[in-house]
Design a protein around this motif. Sequence first.
Motif, PDB file in Angstrom:
ATOM      1  N   HIS A 154       0.866  -1.184   0.000  1.00 11.99           N
ATOM      2  CA  HIS A 154       0.000   0.000   0.000  1.00 11.99           C
ATOM      3  C   HIS A 154       0.897   1.227   0.000  1.00 11.99           C
ATOM      4  O   HIS A 154       1.834   1.304   0.802  1.00 11.99           O
ATOM      5  CB  HIS A 154      -0.902  -0.010   1.240  1.00 11.99           C
ATOM      6  CG  HIS A 154      -1.837   1.152   1.295  1.00 11.99           C
ATOM      7  ND1 HIS A 154      -1.485   2.343   1.886  1.00 11.99           N
ATOM      8  CD2 HIS A 154      -3.080   1.316   0.812  1.00 11.99           C
ATOM      9  CE1 HIS A 154      -2.485   3.187   1.775  1.00 11.99           C
ATOM     10  NE2 HIS A 154      -3.471   2.583   1.131  1.00 11.99           N
ATOM     11  N   GLU A 210      -9.737  -0.739   4.857  1.00  6.02           N
ATOM     12  CA  GLU A 210     -10.398   0.458   5.376  1.00  6.02           C
ATOM     13  C   GLU A 210     -11.436   0.988   4.391  1.00  6.02           C
ATOM     14  O   GLU A 210     -12.517   1.419   4.805  1.00  6.02           O
ATOM     15  CB  GLU A 210      -9.361   1.547   5.671  1.00  6.02           C
ATOM     16  CG  GLU A 210      -8.456   1.234   6.836  1.00  6.02           C
ATOM     17  CD  GLU A 210      -7.299   2.204   6.959  1.00  6.02           C
ATOM     18  OE1 GLU A 210      -6.666   2.208   8.027  1.00  6.02           O
ATOM     19  OE2 GLU A 210      -7.005   2.948   5.998  1.00  6.02           O
ATOM     20  N   SER A 211     -11.134   0.929   3.121  1.00 12.12           N
ATOM     21  CA  SER A 211     -12.084   1.384   2.103  1.00 12.12           C
ATOM     22  C   SER A 211     -13.335   0.520   2.108  1.00 12.12           C
ATOM     23  O   SER A 211     -14.454   1.039   2.028  1.00 12.12           O
ATOM     24  CB  SER A 211     -11.448   1.339   0.716  1.00 12.12           C
ATOM     25  OG  SER A 211     -10.357   2.205   0.638  1.00 12.12           O
ATOM     26  N   ILE A 212     -13.156  -0.786   2.197  1.00 16.41           N
ATOM     27  CA  ILE A 212     -14.299  -1.702   2.242  1.00 16.41           C
ATOM     28  C   ILE A 212     -15.142  -1.432   3.488  1.00 16.41           C
ATOM     29  O   ILE A 212     -16.378  -1.380   3.416  1.00 16.41           O
ATOM     30  CB  ILE A 212     -13.831  -3.176   2.206  1.00 16.41           C
ATOM     31  CG1 ILE A 212     -13.146  -3.499   0.887  1.00 16.41           C
ATOM     32  CG2 ILE A 212     -14.986  -4.131   2.491  1.00 16.41           C
ATOM     33  CD1 ILE A 212     -14.041  -3.438  -0.320  1.00 16.41           C
ATOM     34  N   MET A 265      -4.285   8.080   3.051  1.00 11.09           N
ATOM     35  CA  MET A 265      -4.965   7.267   2.050  1.00 11.09           C
ATOM     36  C   MET A 265      -5.393   5.932   2.678  1.00 11.09           C
ATOM     37  O   MET A 265      -4.585   5.238   3.276  1.00 11.09           O
ATOM     38  CB  MET A 265      -4.015   6.994   0.875  1.00 11.09           C
ATOM     39  CG  MET A 265      -4.645   6.231  -0.267  1.00 11.09           C
ATOM     40  SD  MET A 265      -3.446   5.796  -1.552  1.00 11.09           S
ATOM     41  CE  MET A 265      -2.915   7.392  -2.108  1.00 11.09           C
ATOM     42  N   PRO A 266      -6.688   5.592   2.581  1.00 12.36           N
ATOM     43  CA  PRO A 266      -7.147   4.360   3.230  1.00 12.36           C
ATOM     44  C   PRO A 266      -6.633   3.110   2.520  1.00 12.36           C
ATOM     45  O   PRO A 266      -6.443   3.109   1.303  1.00 12.36           O
ATOM     46  CB  PRO A 266      -8.674   4.452   3.127  1.00 12.36           C
ATOM     47  CG  PRO A 266      -8.923   5.335   1.968  1.00 12.36           C
ATOM     48  CD  PRO A 266      -7.773   6.298   1.916  1.00 12.36           C
ATOM     49  N   THR A 267      -6.427   2.063   3.299  1.00 12.86           N
ATOM     50  CA  THR A 267      -6.043   0.780   2.728  1.00 12.86           C
ATOM     51  C   THR A 267      -7.273   0.136   2.106  1.00 12.86           C
ATOM     52  O   THR A 267      -8.394   0.624   2.258  1.00 12.86           O
ATOM     53  CB  THR A 267      -5.476  -0.155   3.802  1.00 12.86           C
ATOM     54  OG1 THR A 267      -6.509  -0.429   4.754  1.00 12.86           O
ATOM     55  CG2 THR A 267      -4.267   0.446   4.497  1.00 12.86           C
ATOM     56  N   TYR A 268      -7.079  -0.968   1.456  1.00 14.34           N
ATOM     57  CA  TYR A 268      -8.184  -1.687   0.829  1.00 14.34           C
ATOM     58  C   TYR A 268      -9.228  -2.078   1.873  1.00 14.34           C
ATOM     59  O   TYR A 268     -10.419  -1.864   1.681  1.00 14.34           O
ATOM     60  CB  TYR A 268      -7.640  -2.934   0.121  1.00 14.34           C
ATOM     61  CG  TYR A 268      -8.702  -3.788  -0.515  1.00 14.34           C
ATOM     62  CD1 TYR A 268      -9.312  -3.389  -1.704  1.00 14.34           C
ATOM     63  CD2 TYR A 268      -9.102  -4.980   0.065  1.00 14.34           C
ATOM     64  CE1 TYR A 268     -10.296  -4.163  -2.295  1.00 14.34           C
ATOM     65  CE2 TYR A 268     -10.086  -5.765  -0.515  1.00 14.34           C
ATOM     66  CZ  TYR A 268     -10.673  -5.356  -1.697  1.00 14.34           C
ATOM     67  OH  TYR A 268     -11.651  -6.124  -2.265  1.00 14.34           O
ATOM     68  N   ARG A 295     -15.401   1.380   5.200  1.00 16.20           N
ATOM     69  CA  ARG A 295     -16.109   2.657   5.019  1.00 16.20           C
ATOM     70  C   ARG A 295     -17.310   2.499   4.092  1.00 16.20           C
ATOM     71  O   ARG A 295     -18.380   3.050   4.336  1.00 16.20           O
ATOM     72  CB  ARG A 295     -15.154   3.716   4.473  1.00 16.20           C
ATOM     73  CG  ARG A 295     -14.152   4.204   5.476  1.00 16.20           C
ATOM     74  CD  ARG A 295     -13.254   5.263   4.873  1.00 16.20           C
ATOM     75  NE  ARG A 295     -12.187   5.632   5.790  1.00 16.20           N
ATOM     76  CZ  ARG A 295     -11.254   6.507   5.497  1.00 16.20           C
ATOM     77  NH1 ARG A 295     -11.248   7.112   4.328  1.00 16.20           N
ATOM     78  NH2 ARG A 295     -10.316   6.788   6.377  1.00 16.20           N
ATOM     79  N   PHE A 296     -17.109   1.749   3.021  1.00 13.17           N
ATOM     80  CA  PHE A 296     -18.187   1.518   2.067  1.00 13.17           C
ATOM     81  C   PHE A 296     -19.334   0.762   2.726  1.00 13.17           C
ATOM     82  O   PHE A 296     -20.502   1.135   2.569  1.00 13.17           O
ATOM     83  CB  PHE A 296     -17.646   0.742   0.858  1.00 13.17           C
ATOM     84  CG  PHE A 296     -18.681   0.418  -0.166  1.00 13.17           C
ATOM     85  CD1 PHE A 296     -19.259   1.426  -0.923  1.00 13.17           C
ATOM     86  CD2 PHE A 296     -19.084  -0.891  -0.375  1.00 13.17           C
ATOM     87  CE1 PHE A 296     -20.226   1.126  -1.877  1.00 13.17           C
ATOM     88  CE2 PHE A 296     -20.045  -1.192  -1.319  1.00 13.17           C
ATOM     89  CZ  PHE A 296     -20.615  -0.187  -2.071  1.00 13.17           C
ATOM     90  N   THR A 329     -21.213   3.000   5.040  1.00 15.74           N
ATOM     91  CA  THR A 329     -22.057   3.931   4.287  1.00 15.74           C
ATOM     92  C   THR A 329     -23.338   3.242   3.818  1.00 15.74           C
ATOM     93  O   THR A 329     -24.433   3.804   3.945  1.00 15.74           O
ATOM     94  CB  THR A 329     -21.288   4.494   3.074  1.00 15.74           C
ATOM     95  OG1 THR A 329     -20.101   5.116   3.537  1.00 15.74           O
ATOM     96  CG2 THR A 329     -22.118   5.499   2.303  1.00 15.74           C
TER      97      THR A 329
END
Length: 168
Positions: free
Chosen positions: A88, A135-137, A130-133, A139-140, A143
């Motif tokens: 990352h 962290e992105s999942i 920048m979020p990691t993979y 957050r998604f 949401t």
Amino acid sequence: MALNQEDKKKIIQKINKISNLALSVVIVEFKKISVNTINKLRKEAFNNNVFINITRNTLLKLAFQNTEFECLNAVLQGSILIAFSMKHPGTAVRILKKYEELSNNNFKIIHASFEGKLLSKEEIIQLALMPTYEESIMRFMFTIQEASIGKFVRILHAIYHQKKIVAI
């Protein structure tokens, strides 16, 4: 200890190979850092797929030739530690930022490169955030959860108020 020509070639090849695989590079200026601190840093970096190296600047310049980190050649000066993020792009910055905050100006992030570009101080901070993979999942998913459950709760609240008004 003096390095012979063969040892220097091996170091250059190793760093060149790593820099061709790395996503980003961070350069840190360090002074009076204990060996224990460096060892802790190396261990944490290893566990997070970050390669850390302390090498002569002339060898780094040769190793960076024909790589996307060639833009760093102009800024390689003094006693530096270099960290390569392998999985990352923001991992190395995150780890080094913690150590920078712990030291009293003895450990300072001075430069970074990502996608063949020399980054400014603001861009280095953005890279760290920048979020990691994963962290992105997360957050998604949060949401989506908030959107679906939140909407359901608002509908129930509206029905409750509507019935309350009708009952009065």
